[in-house]
Design an enzyme around this catalytic site. Sequence first.
Site, PDB file in Angstrom:
ATOM      1  N   GLU A 167      59.243  34.231  43.220  1.00  0.00           N
ATOM      2  CA  GLU A 167      58.279  33.864  44.262  1.00  0.00           C
ATOM      3  C   GLU A 167      58.826  32.788  45.191  1.00  0.00           C
ATOM      4  OE1 GLU A 167      57.556  34.354  41.110  1.00  0.00           O
ATOM      5  OE2 GLU A 167      56.189  36.054  41.190  1.00  0.00           O
TER       6      GLU A 167
ATOM      7  N   HIS B  40      45.826  35.762  35.988  1.00  0.00           N
ATOM      8  CA  HIS B  40      45.504  36.891  36.857  1.00  0.00           C
ATOM      9  C   HIS B  40      44.116  36.760  37.485  1.00  0.00           C
ATOM     10  CE1 HIS B  40      48.747  38.554  34.376  1.00  0.00           C
ATOM     11  NE2 HIS B  40      48.920  39.484  35.284  1.00  0.00           N
TER      12      HIS B  40
HETATM   13  C1  LIG Z   1      55.969  34.373  37.991  1.00  0.00           C
HETATM   14  C2  LIG Z   1      55.453  35.758  37.815  1.00  0.00           C
HETATM   15  N1  LIG Z   1      55.507  36.613  38.855  1.00  0.00           N
HETATM   16  C3  LIG Z   1      55.019  37.872  38.734  1.00  0.00           C
HETATM   17  C4  LIG Z   1      54.478  38.289  37.565  1.00  0.00           C
HETATM   18  C5  LIG Z   1      53.910  39.702  37.453  1.00  0.00           C
HETATM   19  N2  LIG Z   1      54.755  40.486  36.554  1.00  0.00           N
HETATM   20  C6  LIG Z   1      54.425  40.657  35.274  1.00  0.00           C
HETATM   21  S1  LIG Z   1      55.595  41.463  34.421  1.00  0.00           S
HETATM   22  C7  LIG Z   1      56.561  41.637  35.790  1.00  0.00           C
HETATM   23  C8  LIG Z   1      57.883  42.325  35.685  1.00  0.00           C
HETATM   24  C9  LIG Z   1      58.732  41.713  34.619  1.00  0.00           C
HETATM   25  O1  LIG Z   1      59.932  42.398  34.510  1.00  0.00           O
HETATM   26  P1  LIG Z   1      61.032  42.006  33.460  1.00  0.00           P
HETATM   27  O2  LIG Z   1      61.323  40.547  33.531  1.00  0.00           O
HETATM   28  O3  LIG Z   1      62.162  42.925  33.637  1.00  0.00           O
HETATM   29  O4  LIG Z   1      60.341  42.224  32.033  1.00  0.00           O
HETATM   30  P2  LIG Z   1      59.663  43.550  31.422  1.00  0.00           P
HETATM   31  O5  LIG Z   1      58.191  43.449  31.704  1.00  0.00           O
HETATM   32  O6  LIG Z   1      60.301  44.741  32.014  1.00  0.00           O
HETATM   33  O7  LIG Z   1      59.875  43.457  29.951  1.00  0.00           O
HETATM   34  C10 LIG Z   1      55.945  41.055  36.898  1.00  0.00           C
HETATM   35  C11 LIG Z   1      56.492  41.046  38.258  1.00  0.00           C
HETATM   36  C12 LIG Z   1      54.445  37.377  36.502  1.00  0.00           C
HETATM   37  N3  LIG Z   1      53.922  37.701  35.313  1.00  0.00           N
HETATM   38  N4  LIG Z   1      54.938  36.127  36.642  1.00  0.00           N
END
Ligand SMILES: Cc1ncc(C[n+]2csc(CCOP(=O)(O)OP(=O)(O)O)c2C)c(N)n1
Lengths: 381, 326
Positions: free
Chosen positions: B61, B130
């Site tokens: 972000e 959220h």
């Molecule tokens: C700071 C933040 N930005 C956005 C989100 C929304 N979000 C939740 S999971 C996710 C993707 C995460 O991807 P990754 O780190 O590859 O982990 P995965 O869920 O695939 O295990 C996002 C963008 C969040 N939880 N925290």
Amino acid sequence: MAKGDTAPARTRTTRRAKPAPAPEFVQLLTPEGERVDHPSYTVDFTDEDYRGLYRDLVTVRRLDAEATALQRQGELGIWASLLGQEAAQVGSGRALQPQDMVFPTYREHGVLYCRGIDPIMPLSLFRGVDQGAWDPNEFKFNMYTIVIGAQTLHATGYAMGVAKDGKVGGPDGEAVVAYFGDGATSQGDVNEAFVWSSVFNAPIVFFCQNNQYAISEPLERQTRVPLFQRAAGFGFPGIRVDGNDVLAVYAVTRDALDNARQGQGPTLIEAYTYRMGAHTTSDDPTRYRIASEVEAWQAKDPVKRVRAFLEKQKLADDAFFDEVDEAARVQAVHLRERVLDMPNPDPRTLFDHVYSEGSPLLDEEREQFSAYLASFEGSAH
Amino acid sequence: MTETLTLGKALNVGLRRSLEADDKVLIMGEDVGKLGGVFRITDGLQKDFGEDRVIDTPLAESGIIGTAVGLAIRGYRPVCEIQFDGFVYPAYDQIVSQVAKMTYRSRGKVKMPIVIRIPFGGGIGAVEHHSESPEAYFAHTAGLKVVSCSNPNDAYWMIQQAVASDDPIVFLEPKRRYWEKGEVDTDATAPSFPLHSARVVRPGTDCTVVAYGPMVRTALDAATAVDGERSLEVIDLRSLSPLDLGPVYESVRRTGRLIVVHEAPSNLGMGAEVAARVTEHCFYSLEAPVLRVTGFNTPYPAARVEEEYLPDLDRVLDGVDRTFGW
Ligand SMILES: Cc1ncc(C[n+]2csc(CCOP(=O)(O)OP(=O)(O)O)c2C)c(N)n1
């Protein structure tokens, strides 16, 4: 650039990554269940150990499927499935010593299980009856962290504390493992954790489950180099392991944890795997990936290859496999029953624990709110 | 001609208009491209405007907002999506220390035409981070403008007005109202109201209820519930910074009573600011102190108690009773 040289034509400002070459990684068990050697890593498991790993894999998959079903039936608000990532979680989880500390994301249900923690524990968070309120020190397993990457700094600080306490280098050495995803590697927090752990030589293992996606965004949106290579720039080793191979994950993680315990500082492990399901139950992966890709990964299934190995080596028979399935099913039923029994919290508890010692403002709000709730009593509300 | 659209779709169409109107407009954020955003607000836009204009960003972000600053200096107009309210904080430094101050410290030489879209507020049964209402953090920061839409027609126009503004705007979208439908005048060539204006959305005579974003619907429902008994005048603030309190003063001078409703906690929130200013301007018209009906001064709680945490129809009516009981 010498005169006459022509710059390479660029048609777009967003550079497309080349198609990923077949990744090189540490592998000890092929998708077909063949045991292969690696020059630096091996495991010395007994037959019973192999069967135990298989049982873990089947159980965490079964419990995960139950949680997905509970969400579908409205009993959980959301669920982040680990489907496809069982080997990465069981392999690393089983490599931990009891004194080691874990900092998970929201998907490490398999690691939690391997720590001997009751799998019901995180379900209150997903049901929405609390926010996953357990004592990290009691379980040597931090609360789930939803804000992407934040826990990597917490893990680094904890590891710095371990070092300050003199728990590095001796026989009672402690190590810390921070879990995160491929998407998380873009966050400032994660990069700062790399800097801090490196500068302070913290006893930590950064365990990245590269499941190829951050919700809809494929790996190329986060990196132009293989993730494990990033470690070099921060001054510590990085290694990639076949994340669907429980043996290799175990061997690589155990080695990295030992190094941390002995005072050799951090390691980044990239467990190369695949998120077989949706990001969470709120997600629809058909919008951004094709079925053939999922099918290709199905052939590399982390559970099937251990079963194939056990069969080939005649380490287990049908009776064993049936018994494992049945035991997992029973655990799943038990889990379901206890989820349905979780009481909703008393709304008055909303005001508790905002501060260790309360506050006049909250005391006033609690009192007013109690009176407000009481005003409905006896009415049909 | 008017079309019936959901609030989410109205934003989508509004963004499409903005992309058509000015090719310097960019959309950037996590999952905004192929997926169309987790709420599908940018659905189809990457397909139609290309990956150079509708950009799936790395998961960072601070990076989204920090690069938007550079793009703005270069002459672009970035519209940034923050996936959920609780994930704006990694970008907070860039927003309050950089975005908000560029125009001031350059003595107007640098403009920051950046829109930061944030789905905000609770009521969707989500896990933590959220469901938050961070408006006061941003409204408190000089140099930022903060607006919130409450219905599809406003959503459609306000997003276009925000994108066209040369000031940075935090655009708060009431996520639990994304699926609510309303008439949108997509044929009109100009909006009927300036962006930073409050509006009386239901006239009344006995008590003024001020709300914005998701709570406007709640306030309207309360007004309907007591119709015939008491006449509530509902005002949608729409702009939280700058505040347009003229219509509120005018209303309070008639009704003598004011209740401010928001999901965010009361402590140092928008309601406190409105109450202070109304007290200064309408002191002799007030029949009762200005009351606030808000979320409690706790972190946003677990989903199974959010209904108790959030102001609802009953809580608003309880506020109405209290102001008349004074
Ligand atoms: C700071 C933040 N930005 C956005 C989100 C929304 N979000 C939740 S999971 C996710 C993707 C995460 O991807 P990754 O780190 O590859 O982990 P995965 O869920 O695939 O295990 C996002 C963008 C969040 N939880 N925290």
